[in-house]
Design a protein around this motif. Sequence first.
Motif, PDB file in Angstrom:
ATOM      1  N   SER B 213     -18.946  32.987 -11.626  1.00 43.27           N
ATOM      2  CA  SER B 213     -20.201  32.523 -11.016  1.00 43.27           C
ATOM      3  C   SER B 213     -20.734  33.542 -10.021  1.00 43.27           C
ATOM      4  CB  SER B 213     -19.972  31.189 -10.316  1.00 43.27           C
ATOM      5  OG  SER B 213     -19.531  30.240 -11.249  1.00 43.27           O
ATOM      6  N   LYS B 214     -19.825  34.294  -9.436  1.00 44.73           N
ATOM      7  CA  LYS B 214     -20.221  35.311  -8.477  1.00 44.73           C
ATOM      8  C   LYS B 214     -21.061  36.405  -9.157  1.00 44.73           C
ATOM      9  CE  LYS B 214     -19.515  38.044  -4.759  1.00 44.73           C
ATOM     10  NZ  LYS B 214     -20.109  37.772  -3.460  1.00 44.73           N
ATOM     11  N   GLY B 219     -27.606  32.912 -12.889  1.00 41.42           N
ATOM     12  CA  GLY B 219     -27.355  31.685 -12.132  1.00 41.42           C
ATOM     13  C   GLY B 219     -26.751  30.576 -12.962  1.00 41.42           C
ATOM     14  N   VAL B 220     -26.001  30.957 -14.012  1.00 44.89           N
ATOM     15  CA  VAL B 220     -25.461  29.940 -14.932  1.00 44.89           C
ATOM     16  C   VAL B 220     -24.325  29.138 -14.284  1.00 44.89           C
ATOM     17  CG1 VAL B 220     -24.202  29.654 -17.095  1.00 44.89           C
ATOM     18  CG2 VAL B 220     -26.182  31.146 -16.993  1.00 44.89           C
ATOM     19  N   ASP B 221     -23.550  29.749 -13.435  1.00 44.63           N
ATOM     20  CA  ASP B 221     -22.426  29.074 -12.774  1.00 44.63           C
ATOM     21  C   ASP B 221     -21.369  28.552 -13.750  1.00 44.63           C
ATOM     22  OD1 ASP B 221     -20.820  28.053 -10.831  1.00 44.63           O
ATOM     23  OD2 ASP B 221     -22.309  26.719  -9.958  1.00 44.63           O
ATOM     24  N   PRO B 222     -20.749  29.439 -14.523  1.00 41.65           N
ATOM     25  CA  PRO B 222     -19.716  28.994 -15.468  1.00 41.65           C
ATOM     26  C   PRO B 222     -18.567  28.259 -14.783  1.00 41.65           C
ATOM     27  CG  PRO B 222     -20.115  31.364 -15.672  1.00 41.65           C
ATOM     28  CD  PRO B 222     -20.941  30.888 -14.544  1.00 41.65           C
ATOM     29  N   ALA B 223     -18.217  28.642 -13.549  1.00 39.60           N
ATOM     30  CA  ALA B 223     -17.094  27.985 -12.865  1.00 39.60           C
ATOM     31  C   ALA B 223     -17.355  26.496 -12.724  1.00 39.60           C
ATOM     32  CB  ALA B 223     -16.854  28.615 -11.501  1.00 39.60           C
ATOM     33  N   LEU B 224     -18.591  26.138 -12.425  1.00 37.01           N
ATOM     34  CA  LEU B 224     -18.949  24.725 -12.303  1.00 37.01           C
ATOM     35  C   LEU B 224     -18.802  24.033 -13.654  1.00 37.01           C
ATOM     36  CD1 LEU B 224     -20.165  22.341 -10.737  1.00 37.01           C
ATOM     37  CD2 LEU B 224     -22.423  23.224 -11.306  1.00 37.01           C
TER      38      LEU B 224
ATOM     39  N   PRO C 121     -24.770  29.407  -6.718  1.00 36.38           N
ATOM     40  CA  PRO C 121     -23.933  28.610  -7.610  1.00 36.38           C
ATOM     41  C   PRO C 121     -23.409  27.348  -6.916  1.00 36.38           C
ATOM     42  CG  PRO C 121     -23.312  30.924  -7.693  1.00 36.38           C
ATOM     43  CD  PRO C 121     -24.293  30.777  -6.567  1.00 36.38           C
ATOM     44  N   GLY C 122     -23.554  26.203  -7.598  1.00 34.82           N
ATOM     45  CA  GLY C 122     -23.085  24.939  -7.031  1.00 34.82           C
ATOM     46  C   GLY C 122     -21.578  24.874  -6.913  1.00 34.82           C
ATOM     47  N   SER C 123     -20.870  25.773  -7.626  1.00 34.02           N
ATOM     48  CA  SER C 123     -19.411  25.783  -7.515  1.00 34.02           C
ATOM     49  C   SER C 123     -18.973  26.384  -6.187  1.00 34.02           C
ATOM     50  CB  SER C 123     -18.811  26.582  -8.675  1.00 34.02           C
ATOM     51  OG  SER C 123     -19.324  27.895  -8.663  1.00 34.02           O
TER      52      SER C 123
END
Lengths: 117, 237, 156
Positions: B213-214, B219-224, C121-123
Amino acid sequence: MREKTIHLLHYITGIGILVTGAIHLATVFLLSPYEASMSFDGHPFSVISVYRNILLAASLQALLIFVAFHGFNGVRTILSELYQGKTYLRIVNIAVTVAALAVVIYGTRTIVIAHLL
Amino acid sequence: MQEVRFRVFRYDPDKDGRRSYQTYTVPTFKGMTVLQGLLHIKEKIDPTLSIRFSCRMATCGSCGMMINGLPRLACYTLIEELKTRTITVEPLRNFPIIKDLVTDFEEFFTKHRWVKPYLIRLDTYEQEKSNVSYRQSDEELEHYIQFAYCIKCGLCYAACPVTATDKEFLGPQALAQAYRYYADSRDEGGVDRLRPLAEGSRLLRCHFAGSCSKVCPKGVDPALAIQLLRREVLLRT
Amino acid sequence: MSRLSIALKTWLIPVRYGLERWSYTLQRVSGVAIILFFVMHIAETGNVVGGPTVWTIPPYEYARQVWNETKEFLANPIFDIGLVLLAFMIFFHTFNGIRLTLVHFGVLLEKPKRPEYPYHPGSMSKAQRALFWLSIVLATAAIIYSLDVFFKVLQI
Ligand code: SF4
Ligand code: FES
């Protein structure tokens, strides 16, 4: 076991360690001075008194099993991330299980004998 | 005019197969991207340099590379914002190198395909023949739209410390797509999508290092997505 | 061998990728340290009943004597320093472990949203990061407390 089951057990043993580990640390550091907890006998929380108390001994036994599972599963995870050959993974699984069992058996012996001593 | 030095990774399996770095001096202008710098090298200094790019606007996902140690899109990284006099460019980590800065995405796309990145419908007749569209509310769209922005650039895959050594782990990109389709109200895959992910290293090796995500440029945020997917896998399979 | 060097590099050098990567490396390092300590601790406490060869109930005085010898052997500042570091590892691993368990179930994370530049990121939510810092604080407190216990430096 399915990876998912192991994964859930990793959380569950983790929470178990939180409880039983807190009891362990409390008996050694908080409920009596460190020197007293380290002495063989003569204090309410000295070594042999803790083992003779059935509840504390049972809690130590649980802690032993939880940490052995949680810890050796961690080792297995790390080793399985290193390399993915079939034989290698099988050897890792067996080695880790044997090591965990050995530690649990040896620790159980200590707890049982010390309880009866 | 200001100048920067490009320290570029070179590798040519057909020549000598040696891995080395070559330094070029490039004149810069305001708003110049790393990709423009590399193209300057290729056009004016050294035509043997291989790079992959297409859109120049962070849409195609071809120009991912390690820039000063972090995976970034060359077309989306301003030389100015790096704030260094020497820019080190290397091929993406965790990918086999084909030549110079060009990497092999075969395994990456195989993993992407493995999660079935398309709508699964029980009634396939309707899917192929129907001329009515599937309805979806704004709120339903919000559940997955963030993950649909993925351009398959592979930056997250290069950043992940688990993909670095675990070939069975599907990687942030594929797992984010697995969740994207699972969370889509039009998709009827349901638990069947989750079940294969409960096995082995495929999903459960994620340790939430958050590096994907970093570095994601969209801005997809795969970790989330992976944590939301893991919750479903742990509770529903 | 190159696989091993890649592994050590990516696992142990968390720089550039932000706080979550530090959490990952610290969790891994502390986990390995704790399991090593655990095995030694089980071996060491085995001396409470007289050592590895004893598998039936030994004479009370014998066990007592073996334990007192063990205690003398353990009364070594090197072991004490190890225990102080371990206090940090155990407290960090525990509280960061709680954080990770919650995060793995999607708790503490923000909901998916439409990505809008500049992306947040929301994470990488505040809640989740606060818990990371909390585990660092508690682990540091554990270091201070154990320094007091083992070296009597602070006299709390
Ligand atoms: S998730 Fe982000 S970083 Fe990963 S491939 Fe998609 S766009 Fe690239
Ligand atoms: S050239 Fe298309 S993303 Fe950079």
